[in-house]
Write a protein that holds these residues in place. Structure first.
Motif, PDB file in Angstrom:
ATOM      1  N   ASN A  45      -2.434 -10.544  -5.306  1.00 49.65           N
ATOM      2  CA  ASN A  45      -3.560  -9.751  -4.817  1.00 49.65           C
ATOM      3  C   ASN A  45      -4.582 -10.554  -4.031  1.00 49.65           C
ATOM      4  O   ASN A  45      -5.502  -9.983  -3.431  1.00 49.65           O
ATOM      5  CB  ASN A  45      -4.274  -9.064  -5.991  1.00 49.65           C
ATOM      6  CG  ASN A  45      -3.465  -7.932  -6.569  1.00 49.65           C
ATOM      7  OD1 ASN A  45      -2.593  -7.381  -5.906  1.00 49.65           O
ATOM      8  ND2 ASN A  45      -3.749  -7.581  -7.818  1.00 49.65           N
ATOM      9  N   LEU A  52      -6.235  -8.694   2.989  1.00 48.52           N
ATOM     10  CA  LEU A  52      -5.604  -7.492   3.507  1.00 48.52           C
ATOM     11  C   LEU A  52      -5.335  -7.590   5.007  1.00 48.52           C
ATOM     12  O   LEU A  52      -4.337  -7.044   5.507  1.00 48.52           O
ATOM     13  CB  LEU A  52      -6.486  -6.275   3.204  1.00 48.52           C
ATOM     14  CG  LEU A  52      -5.874  -4.899   3.475  1.00 48.52           C
ATOM     15  CD1 LEU A  52      -4.635  -4.671   2.618  1.00 48.52           C
ATOM     16  CD2 LEU A  52      -6.910  -3.808   3.202  1.00 48.52           C
ATOM     17  N   LYS A  56       0.741  -2.616   5.036  1.00 47.68           N
ATOM     18  CA  LYS A  56      -0.703  -2.542   4.767  1.00 47.68           C
ATOM     19  C   LYS A  56      -1.019  -1.327   3.894  1.00 47.68           C
ATOM     20  O   LYS A  56      -1.773  -1.433   2.918  1.00 47.68           O
ATOM     21  CB  LYS A  56      -1.481  -2.464   6.080  1.00 47.68           C
ATOM     22  CG  LYS A  56      -2.989  -2.546   5.904  1.00 47.68           C
ATOM     23  CD  LYS A  56      -3.666  -2.750   7.249  1.00 47.68           C
ATOM     24  CE  LYS A  56      -4.821  -3.715   7.111  1.00 47.68           C
ATOM     25  NZ  LYS A  56      -5.417  -4.065   8.398  1.00 47.68           N
ATOM     26  N   LEU A  57      -0.430  -0.169   4.227  1.00 47.89           N
ATOM     27  CA  LEU A  57      -0.640   1.015   3.413  1.00 47.89           C
ATOM     28  C   LEU A  57      -0.099   0.799   2.000  1.00 47.89           C
ATOM     29  O   LEU A  57      -0.725   1.205   1.012  1.00 47.89           O
ATOM     30  CB  LEU A  57       0.033   2.228   4.060  1.00 47.89           C
ATOM     31  CG  LEU A  57      -0.051   3.543   3.280  1.00 47.89           C
ATOM     32  CD1 LEU A  57      -1.497   3.970   3.076  1.00 47.89           C
ATOM     33  CD2 LEU A  57       0.726   4.651   4.003  1.00 47.89           C
ATOM     34  N   GLN A  88      -2.509  -1.349   0.063  1.00 48.68           N
ATOM     35  CA  GLN A  88      -3.697  -0.573  -0.294  1.00 48.68           C
ATOM     36  C   GLN A  88      -3.430   0.297  -1.515  1.00 48.68           C
ATOM     37  O   GLN A  88      -4.290   0.426  -2.402  1.00 48.68           O
ATOM     38  CB  GLN A  88      -4.143   0.268   0.899  1.00 48.68           C
ATOM     39  CG  GLN A  88      -4.771  -0.548   2.015  1.00 48.68           C
ATOM     40  CD  GLN A  88      -5.014   0.258   3.279  1.00 48.68           C
ATOM     41  OE1 GLN A  88      -4.282   1.195   3.578  1.00 48.68           O
ATOM     42  NE2 GLN A  88      -6.042  -0.108   4.026  1.00 48.68           N
ATOM     43  N   ARG A 119      -3.271  -1.932  -4.649  1.00 52.05           N
ATOM     44  CA  ARG A 119      -4.560  -2.485  -5.064  1.00 52.05           C
ATOM     45  C   ARG A 119      -5.606  -1.417  -5.366  1.00 52.05           C
ATOM     46  O   ARG A 119      -6.691  -1.742  -5.836  1.00 52.05           O
ATOM     47  CB  ARG A 119      -5.087  -3.431  -3.978  1.00 52.05           C
ATOM     48  CG  ARG A 119      -4.187  -4.627  -3.731  1.00 52.05           C
ATOM     49  CD  ARG A 119      -4.750  -5.568  -2.678  1.00 52.05           C
ATOM     50  NE  ARG A 119      -3.859  -6.684  -2.420  1.00 52.05           N
ATOM     51  CZ  ARG A 119      -4.096  -7.671  -1.561  1.00 52.05           C
ATOM     52  NH1 ARG A 119      -5.228  -7.679  -0.876  1.00 52.05           N
ATOM     53  NH2 ARG A 119      -3.217  -8.644  -1.383  1.00 52.05           N
ATOM     54  N   ASP A 120      -5.295  -0.173  -5.101  1.00 56.51           N
ATOM     55  CA  ASP A 120      -6.230   0.925  -5.344  1.00 56.51           C
ATOM     56  C   ASP A 120      -6.469   1.079  -6.846  1.00 56.51           C
ATOM     57  O   ASP A 120      -5.528   1.226  -7.628  1.00 56.51           O
ATOM     58  CB  ASP A 120      -5.652   2.222  -4.769  1.00 56.51           C
ATOM     59  CG  ASP A 120      -6.655   3.364  -4.750  1.00 56.51           C
ATOM     60  OD1 ASP A 120      -7.545   3.405  -5.618  1.00 56.51           O
ATOM     61  OD2 ASP A 120      -6.536   4.234  -3.869  1.00 56.51           O
TER      62      ASP A 120
END
Length: 441
Positions: free
Chosen positions: A372, A376, A385-386, A389, A392-393
């Motif tokens: 992590n 980004l 990238k999506l 995200q 890590r959301d």
């Protein structure tokens, strides 16, 4: 004080050792000719002249890229990392763990196997340095899958998000469609597309001896969305029998998508014999609008395909049934496991768990690193990238691919074969009963 070392025309030779596949062996030479700041590797010094074997499912190009990602480490520490390609890493370590024939390190994609080998005393836990820092560097759920009786036994290595749907943003724009936010929206949109004379979905489950695995992903997505993470975990642990009504409901939920007349390109009977690798390509030509498949599928589109939110093809998050229950996200991934208790092995494993290596791994095109701490902005591929995200959301509820956690006879056996019979017309009740009967006693 940083130490600087001039690396000029250093060649890292990687042995290509094949595992039981009849392939020729050979060597790949990787050249380095740049200044390297060896100060970043001071923590790994003291093991000069040693060799560590690393087994992973890779092709020859992957071997070159992986070697390049490890080159500075090897040049600065004088630890040679010998990549051992294999088409069956899990099978090999199952046979060799605990013996001198085992690789020093192996990249394993089945956390259930890690727990089995760790419980049998055939694995070496990561260094204390890694274990101490792991909670800050990795998602809690990722760590839990490699933890036995409170001890972490393997390092999260690479991740893949499965809860994605491929679509064409340009086709959506032309038709005036918007990305669905819940499955109620999805059904409305699918009916609208069907009414316009187009099949909403493409699908294909053929994968040689592994035919049916894309179908298991469908059921896993349904279990997580319909019943939540607690029931999902019970299902994996067999605290919830495979023939429980909740599991049958998940199959029927999938059937509402894939067995509804007019929903699937070429009809439901085409799903089992259609290769998963080609099944999603008709999205590009507008013959269908959706293909549910993991992030790795981007490599299956033709060269020159524009992938992105304004491109020919992109992905959206497979939405929840109830938007108020968080973001259920199915994932798969690899773990870096040690089978030798030597300091140089611990050094390589610890470095490969670092954000420094993760950045090199990402740039090499080998996958999405699990660490992590990688910024980004380094993820330039829009699908990756999506995916990151979502990983890590804080609202994401991550759960590993269930079939990879179930006993092999089920997860890579009857689940695959029975769901293939199911898509071809076998009743749901028969299907779940047959899988339940195969569960090891």
């Amino acid at each position: 004080m940083a130490v600087r070392k001039k690396i000029a025309a250093v060649f890292a030779t990687v042995a290509l050792v094949t595992a039981g596949c009849g392939a020729d062996s050979g060597t790949v030479n990787v050249s380095s000719g740049s200044d390297v700041d060896c100060g970043a590797f001071e923590a790994y010094l003291g093991h000069e002249g040693t060799t560590v074997t690393l087994m992973r499912t890779v092709n020859n190009l992957d071997v070159v890229n992986l070697s390049a990602a490890l080159r500075d480490f090897s040049d600065c520490t004088s630890i040679k990392v010998q990549t051992v390609p294999s088409k069956d890493v899990e099978g090999t370590v199952t046979k060799t763990a605990g013996t001198k024939e085992a690789p020093d390190l192996a990249v394993i994609s089945q956390p259930g196997l890690i727990k089995d080998l760790a419980s049998a005393g055939k694995m070496t836990p990561p260094s204390k340095e890694f274990t101490d820092n792991a909670p800050q560097n990795y998602a809690k759920d990722m760590l839990s899958y490699a933890t036995v009786n409170g001890t972490l036994f393997a390092v999260p290595f690479a991740s893949s998000v499965k809860s994605l749907v491929w679509y064409s943003p340009s086709a959506f724009a032309r038709a005036g469609y918007t990305v669905p936010q819940t499955w109620a929206d999805f059904y409305v949109l699918a009916d609208r597309i069907r009414a316009a004379g187009v099949n909403p979905w493409c699908d294909g489950w053929e994968s040689g001896g592994a035919t049916g695995w894309p179908g298991t992903d469908w059921v896993e997505e349904a279990m997580l969305r319909l019943h939540g993470p607690e029931v999902y975990d019970q299902w994996i642990a067999h605290q919830l029998p495979f023939n429980d009504p909740k599991v049958a409901a998940a199959f029927d939920w999938v059937g509402r998508v894939l067995k509804t007349p007019g929903y699937v390109l070429n009809g439901t009977p085409s799903i089992a014999p259609t290769g998963f690798g080609v099944a999603g390509l008709p999205v590009l030509s507008g013959k269908c609008y959706f293909y549910r498949m993991a992030a790795f599928y981007s490599s299956f589109f033709p060269r020159g395909t524009k992938i992105g939110p304004d491109g020919d093809i992109f992905v959206f998050y497979n939405p929840p049934v109830d938007a108020g229950r968080g973001k259920p996200v199915e994932i798969s991934g690899d773990y870096l496991a040690a089978f030798a208790d030597r300091p140089e092995v611990a050094a390589v494993q610890t470095f490969m768990a670092s954000a420094d290596f993760g950045s090199k791994f990402l740039k090499s095109g080998l996958g999405i690193p699990s660490n992590n701490k990688i910024p980004l902005e380094e993820f330039t591929n829009p699908v990756e990238k999506l995916s990151v995200q979502l990983l890590r959301d804080q609202n994401s509820v991550l759960r590993f691919d269930a079939s990879d956690l179930m006993p092999g006879a089920v997860g890579a056996g009857t689940f695959w074969s029975e769901i293939t019979k199911w898509i071809n017309g076998q009743p749901t009740a028969t299907t779940v009963a047959n899988v339940e009967a195969s569960w090891p006693k």
